[in-house]
Design an enzyme around this catalytic site. Sequence first.
Site, PDB file in Angstrom:
ATOM      1  N   GLU A   1      42.627  33.310  50.526  1.00 20.91           N
ATOM      2  CA  GLU A   1      43.438  32.834  49.401  1.00 20.91           C
ATOM      3  C   GLU A   1      42.572  32.377  48.237  1.00 20.91           C
ATOM      4  OE1 GLU A   1      43.987  32.052  52.579  1.00 20.91           O
ATOM      5  OE2 GLU A   1      45.892  33.078  52.929  1.00 20.91           O
TER       6      GLU A   1
ATOM      7  N   HIS B   1      54.817  26.857  57.511  1.00 15.31           N
ATOM      8  CA  HIS B   1      55.626  27.909  56.889  1.00 15.31           C
ATOM      9  C   HIS B   1      56.854  27.335  56.188  1.00 15.31           C
ATOM     10  CE1 HIS B   1      53.154  30.213  59.644  1.00 15.31           C
ATOM     11  NE2 HIS B   1      53.568  31.331  59.108  1.00 15.31           N
TER      12      HIS B   1
END
Lengths: 331, 360
Positions: free
Chosen positions: A67, A136
């Site tokens: 990322e 999540h």
Amino acid sequence: MAAHIRGPEPVSMVQALNEALRSSLEDDPKVLLMGEDIGALGGVFRVTAGLAKDFGEARVVDTPLGEAGIIGAAVGLAMRGYRPVCEIQFDGFVFPAVDQLVTQVAKLRNRSRGLLSMPITVRIPFGGGIGAIEHHSESPEAYFAHTPGLKVVAPSTPADAFAMLRQAIASDDPVIFLEPKRRYWDKGVVDWTALAAPLHAAAVLVTGSDVTLVGYGPTVRTCLDASVVAAQEGRSVEVIDLRSISPLDTSTVVESVRRTGRLVIATEAHASFGPASELAARVQEQAFYSLEAPVLRVTGYDTPYPPSRIEEDWLPNMDRILDAIDRSLAY
Amino acid sequence: MIQLLDADGVRRDHPDYPLSISDGELRELYRDLVLVRRIDTEATALQRQGELGLWASLAGQEGAQIGAGRALRSQDYVFPTYREHGVAWCRDIDPVHILELFRGVSLAGGWDPSAHNMNLYTLVIGSQTLHSVGFAMGVVRDGMVGSGDTAADTAVLACFGDGATSQGDTNEAFVWAAASNLPVVFFCQNNQWAISEPVEKQSRVPLYQRAAGFGFPGVRVDGNDVLACLAVTRRALDDARSGQGPTLIEAYTYRMEAHTTSDDPTRYRNADEVARWAARDPIDRLRKHLDSRGLLDARFLDSVGEQSEQLAVRLRAATRAMPEPDPLSAFDHVYAEQTAELAQQRGQMREFLDSLEEVG
């Protein structure tokens, strides 16, 4: 290229986002998408489905799994004149990229005295309520909204998702674009050619006179549902969708509170130092004499996001919002 | 370790790195080295006299930086750390801009990155390696790699130090550059020390060997040999421009001074080590070489000396003449499109400052 879904029928938020990406790729050859699994797979939520096939791997880039790399490379691409749209696969995976976002993306325009521009959009599915495993279901917006140089928005409907994503991509400022994954599959009608509202303007969705109820992203639907139930109990609730967390359209909320005298704010983000707290502070600064009750926050609690079996009790659900409305009106 | 000029200034050949260089070019390299060192000593003096808040010395690394900097073509792009004063010199960036940063009148120096094809200094260790990768992705998309057009094909030079090789960003940059065969030259100046931490605390293998695991060539060059740095970087840049992908260059050198003027290296390294490296000084080495070949006539040395002194005088005057920034300028360029919040806060600051003036 396929504009087949741009019709009058309701579409899901996923489809609306896909159309926004498609039209941005069509409109500007400098736009390119980068992220993990966004090519052949179309992203884990299929937001980029079909785009690699139609626009090629040079413009819809399956990146290595890093990322920091996605955002760091976007900085270099922006310096080369490109307009990167990055996908971070899940909210809880953004943190390796936060260094590049905070120390580089957010600051480069300022530290270059305007010579460098960072027209980068970072799409992040955020929020809970889908029964997911750890990392999540998070709501990281406060980290970004606390960072000068970034803008942070969250649509709540397919129509806003389409319009706001196109605006975010066209913006010369870096925009953290938070997609309420719980609402990905909700359908709505999109006016594909409508002139979009300003990206950072809040919207009054329901007018009311007793209390102002504010949400953004995933909580807007919950606020609307709560307003219907409250109406059945004879309570007139004004519902505002903030749409933008930074900058925050304080004046729309203040104008409403001046009429209702009461404010309840519903966000999934943790309570402390969060967007609801910031809005509460601003309202008491600007509308102190209009307030009939303390501003109440209905938020995620100050704990790590819990296991999914208990997430409904942790989230700002309709019952918690109705309870807050009751408490506000009881003052 | 690639070396074309030994510590005594004796020229050596290397089969992989042939370097044909004219006498005039050799003298210009010497001029670069001397002038860049003069910038450094003047800036250190300015810091000691309170004119700069901080200075990061490049002493000892002039050979590495001038070698790499003079290997660049104009279309190439550089991503520096905060110690790349020599590379900046080669990119025609006025050192006054660098001093602005260290005086505290601007955050990052005032040069226009696109006018010099060199980004602003990056202070967070290793961040710029990923920017290099992204920029190189853009170069590839612009069709400016391997086209055969020597005026168009472009390489990206990513500068960093030994400490940065421990950063995740740098390792991600290696992964990305390798996976996409990007035109990036990773130029690591191993100056042996990351503030107080020796390179042994960063790696158990020589740094250049790391490249093999990522799938591209790595080479160690004598960083105090300007000719070797020039030749090695030139070849790596050529490879990048022609589509052969990234190279990691480890320029093996030494940070002769403190990390910055705030640092005290006597707490962590001994004088013997510093003395050993002083004997390998990059400027002495080229001077010996030029001298042995009769290229150091008095007229040339006088011209370098005079230019050096003029440069120092100009830097000193320019530093002291830098205007103090307007406090309200903090609000400039935060966003392309100013927000209502910032406009309001700016107004509050202005009103408050005005109220102080009224009080007198």
